[in-house]
Write an enzyme that holds these catalytic residues in place. Structure first.
Site, mmCIF file in Angstrom:
data_model
loop_
_atom_site.group_PDB
_atom_site.id
_atom_site.type_symbol
_atom_site.label_atom_id
_atom_site.label_comp_id
_atom_site.label_asym_id
_atom_site.label_seq_id
_atom_site.Cartn_x
_atom_site.Cartn_y
_atom_site.Cartn_z
ATOM 1 N N CYS A 21 210.276 37.745 4.798
ATOM 2 C CA CYS A 21 210.700 36.523 4.252
ATOM 3 C C CYS A 21 212.029 36.492 5.341
ATOM 4 O O CYS A 21 212.400 36.285 6.031
ATOM 5 C CB CYS A 21 211.637 37.753 3.295
ATOM 6 S SG CYS A 21 212.270 39.348 4.061
ATOM 7 N N GLU A 43 218.583 39.069 20.900
ATOM 8 C CA GLU A 43 217.971 38.406 21.374
ATOM 9 C C GLU A 43 218.194 37.372 22.784
ATOM 10 O O GLU A 43 219.150 36.857 22.934
ATOM 11 C CB GLU A 43 216.951 37.424 20.544
ATOM 12 C CG GLU A 43 216.151 38.522 19.782
ATOM 13 C CD GLU A 43 215.070 38.059 19.246
ATOM 14 O OE1 GLU A 43 215.002 36.881 19.280
ATOM 15 O OE2 GLU A 43 214.598 38.190 18.456
ATOM 16 N N ASN A 64 208.573 40.622 12.331
ATOM 17 C CA ASN A 64 207.703 39.416 13.248
ATOM 18 C C ASN A 64 208.493 38.511 13.050
ATOM 19 O O ASN A 64 208.373 37.347 12.560
ATOM 20 C CB ASN A 64 207.019 39.056 14.253
ATOM 21 C CG ASN A 64 205.803 38.574 12.898
ATOM 22 O OD1 ASN A 64 205.763 38.881 11.890
ATOM 23 N ND2 ASN A 64 204.474 38.271 13.456
ATOM 24 N N ARG A 117 212.150 38.218 11.431
ATOM 25 C CA ARG A 117 214.021 38.236 12.093
ATOM 26 C C ARG A 117 214.153 39.322 11.954
ATOM 27 O O ARG A 117 214.120 40.098 10.627
ATOM 28 C CB ARG A 117 214.576 37.117 10.988
ATOM 29 C CG ARG A 117 214.795 35.030 11.194
ATOM 30 C CD ARG A 117 214.588 34.982 12.550
ATOM 31 N NE ARG A 117 214.791 34.051 12.665
ATOM 32 C CZ ARG A 117 213.546 33.271 13.231
ATOM 33 N NH1 ARG A 117 212.495 34.139 13.194
ATOM 34 N NH2 ARG A 117 212.775 31.650 13.394
ATOM 35 N N HIS A 175 210.033 38.685 21.096
ATOM 36 C CA HIS A 175 210.093 36.910 20.588
ATOM 37 C C HIS A 175 208.675 36.023 20.740
ATOM 38 O O HIS A 175 209.242 35.294 21.416
ATOM 39 C CB HIS A 175 211.060 36.757 20.370
ATOM 40 C CG HIS A 175 211.484 35.947 19.000
ATOM 41 N ND1 HIS A 175 212.163 35.651 18.741
ATOM 42 C CD2 HIS A 175 210.381 34.900 18.941
ATOM 43 C CE1 HIS A 175 212.405 34.657 17.599
ATOM 44 N NE2 HIS A 175 211.482 34.579 17.628
HETATM 45 P P1 NAD Z 1 207.530 30.840 3.665
HETATM 46 O O1 NAD Z 1 208.741 29.732 3.864
HETATM 47 O O2 NAD Z 1 206.671 30.402 3.904
HETATM 48 O O3 NAD Z 1 207.705 32.361 3.526
HETATM 49 C C1 NAD Z 1 209.003 32.812 3.324
HETATM 50 C C2 NAD Z 1 208.768 33.646 1.774
HETATM 51 O O4 NAD Z 1 209.557 34.453 1.689
HETATM 52 C C3 NAD Z 1 208.589 32.584 0.386
HETATM 53 O O5 NAD Z 1 207.468 32.631 -0.881
HETATM 54 C C4 NAD Z 1 210.240 32.929 -0.143
HETATM 55 O O6 NAD Z 1 209.956 32.552 -1.992
HETATM 56 C C5 NAD Z 1 210.265 34.544 -0.006
HETATM 57 N N1 NAD Z 1 211.215 35.377 0.246
HETATM 58 C C6 NAD Z 1 212.613 34.280 0.258
HETATM 59 N N2 NAD Z 1 213.336 35.570 -0.022
HETATM 60 C C7 NAD Z 1 213.099 36.519 -0.199
HETATM 61 C C8 NAD Z 1 213.210 37.724 -0.356
HETATM 62 N N3 NAD Z 1 214.966 38.240 -0.689
HETATM 63 N N4 NAD Z 1 212.591 38.997 -0.900
HETATM 64 C C9 NAD Z 1 211.056 38.117 -0.507
HETATM 65 N N5 NAD Z 1 210.594 37.219 -0.362
HETATM 66 C C10 NAD Z 1 211.485 36.120 -0.062
HETATM 67 O O7 NAD Z 1 208.108 30.889 5.205
HETATM 68 P P2 NAD Z 1 206.721 31.048 6.897
HETATM 69 O O8 NAD Z 1 206.586 29.562 7.492
HETATM 70 O O9 NAD Z 1 205.916 31.769 6.236
HETATM 71 O O10 NAD Z 1 208.028 31.753 7.639
HETATM 72 C C11 NAD Z 1 208.190 33.282 7.557
HETATM 73 C C12 NAD Z 1 209.564 33.679 8.240
HETATM 74 O O11 NAD Z 1 208.589 33.728 9.487
HETATM 75 C C13 NAD Z 1 210.512 32.449 8.938
HETATM 76 O O12 NAD Z 1 211.667 32.806 7.911
HETATM 77 C C14 NAD Z 1 210.497 32.872 10.145
HETATM 78 O O13 NAD Z 1 211.678 33.953 9.861
HETATM 79 C C15 NAD Z 1 209.911 33.706 10.803
HETATM 80 N N6 NAD Z 1 208.965 33.290 11.832
HETATM 81 C C16 NAD Z 1 209.532 34.142 12.518
HETATM 82 C C17 NAD Z 1 208.784 33.315 14.029
HETATM 83 C C18 NAD Z 1 208.763 34.142 15.588
HETATM 84 O O14 NAD Z 1 207.812 33.787 16.245
HETATM 85 N N7 NAD Z 1 209.012 36.068 15.613
HETATM 86 C C19 NAD Z 1 208.218 32.259 14.231
HETATM 87 C C20 NAD Z 1 207.929 31.404 12.713
HETATM 88 C C21 NAD Z 1 208.519 32.000 11.670
#
Ligand code: NAD
Length: 324
Positions: free
Chosen positions: A213, A271, A240, A242, A290
């Protein structure tokens, strides 16, 4: 047109090209500028009279933006754009765009890599062999950690969006049952091996909990002493998404007591990681710097979307705008 990239190194340490941006204007790429607003003067000086600025993690505050008098377009080289004061940008007539998706497959692949490392400790076993421990072993095989088979186990996925669903598909291919918590449900995804549940059921029933999320006020610290106490003994936690989704002191304590069997984290609260982060010394905790987003294929995709963002802005039809 002057284009400044404030912190280009992580996106392009030299293995991909800035050529697409060079074609669009007079490009100046800084490898790093600062992660810290206390160095605002340097940030303002580097942007100078540029019309376009690209930033990955260098912050752009209201005060800085007011001094960047020629600036028309901020292109964030990432999905998360919390480093830019988007409201101030809007007031000043500056368009801000982000890269909404570029690395879904890479990030979900890394979530599973972290889980498989917990299950098999491939890296640590290989190091052990190179230290001579196999050569000197009485038996033809040995293992230094309990090994885990995933088939039939339950993975709880917090946030069933793009990355969550992709991770869920791989988990199901490994024979796992998936429980997902997301306030936006797509019921057509449910099957014999995937069900949406409420948060409390997810944390109570999962053998592995994987966080996908976004970081919001409502999700900050969602893994804490109280929620950990409701989890199965020996639960494995993957993050992975936040770092601040987890209260790190609470996770470190639970790892040391054995309540949490293992954690594998690609993100932490600050970070680069601070040397006194309690997770560095916690038991059974794997931490990577990361890297989920960073396979070359994802970075090339990110670069190509960044170029498209600028192109569309120049045509007067901006896309991926986050401060409409
Ligand atoms: P996305 O928007 O497609 O999916 C996020 C989902 O989380 C959505 O379906 C949303 O409804 C849900 N959500 C929102 N609030 C919530 C809550 N309180 N409880 C449960 N679910 C909730 O985003 P994504 O492309 O799947 O990316 C997800 C996360 O991955 C990003 O927000 C980012 O933090 C992380 N990310 C990390 C890296 C990395 O290198 N480590 C890279 C890209 C993304």
């Amino acid at each position: 047109m002057k284009i400044v990239v404030l912190d280009g190194y992580t996106l392009n340490p030299g293995d991909i090209t800035w050529g697409g941006l060079e074609k669009l204007g007079e490009l100046k790429v800084y490898t790093r500028t600062s992660y810290d607003l206390s160095e605002e003067d340097l940030i303002v000086e580097r942007v100078g009279n540029a019309e376009v600025v690209f930033t990955n993690k260098t912050p752009l505050s209201k005060e800085s933006l007011k001094k960047m008098t020629n600036l028309k377009f901020i292109a964030v080289l990432a999905t998360g754009f919390n480093i830019v004061d988007t409201n101030a940008a809007k007031e000043l007539g500056i368009v801000v765009s982000n890269i909404p998706t570029y690395g879904t497959d890479a990030v979900s692949q890394m979530a599973i890599a972290l889980l498989l490392e917990i299950c098999h400790h491939v890296g640590q076993h290989s190091e052990s062999v190179k230290r001579g421990e196999w050569s000197n072993n009485a038996d033809w095989c040995y293992w230094n950690y309990p090994l885990i088979e995933l088939t039939g186990k339950t993975m709880g996925i917090m946030g069933y969006g793009r990355i969550g669903q992709s991770t869920g598909r791989i988990a199901q291919a490994l024979g796992m049952n998936v429980l997902a918590y997301d306030q936006n449900r797509n019921q057509s995804l449910e099957s014999d091996t995937m069900k949406y549940v409420e948060f409390d059921e997810l944390i109570a029933k999962s053998d592995v909990i994987s966080l996908h999320c976004p970081l919001l006020e409502s999700t900050k610290g969602i893994i804490n002493k109280d929620t950990i106490n409701k989890m199965k003994d020996g639960v494995k936690i993957i993050n992975n998404s936040r770092g601040p989704l987890i209260v790190e002191e609470d996770l470190a304590e639970a790892l040391n007591s054995g309540k949490v069997g293992a954690a594998a984290l690609d993100v932490v609260s600050t970070e680069p990681i601070k040397i006194d982060n309690p997770l560095l010394k916690a038991k059974n905790c794997i931490i990577t710097p990361h890297i989920s987003w960073a396979p070359k294929e994802s970075r090339e995709r990110l670069m190509s979307i960044a170029i498209q963002n600028l192109n569309q802005f120049l045509k007067g039809t901006p896309i991926n705008v986050v401060n409409k």
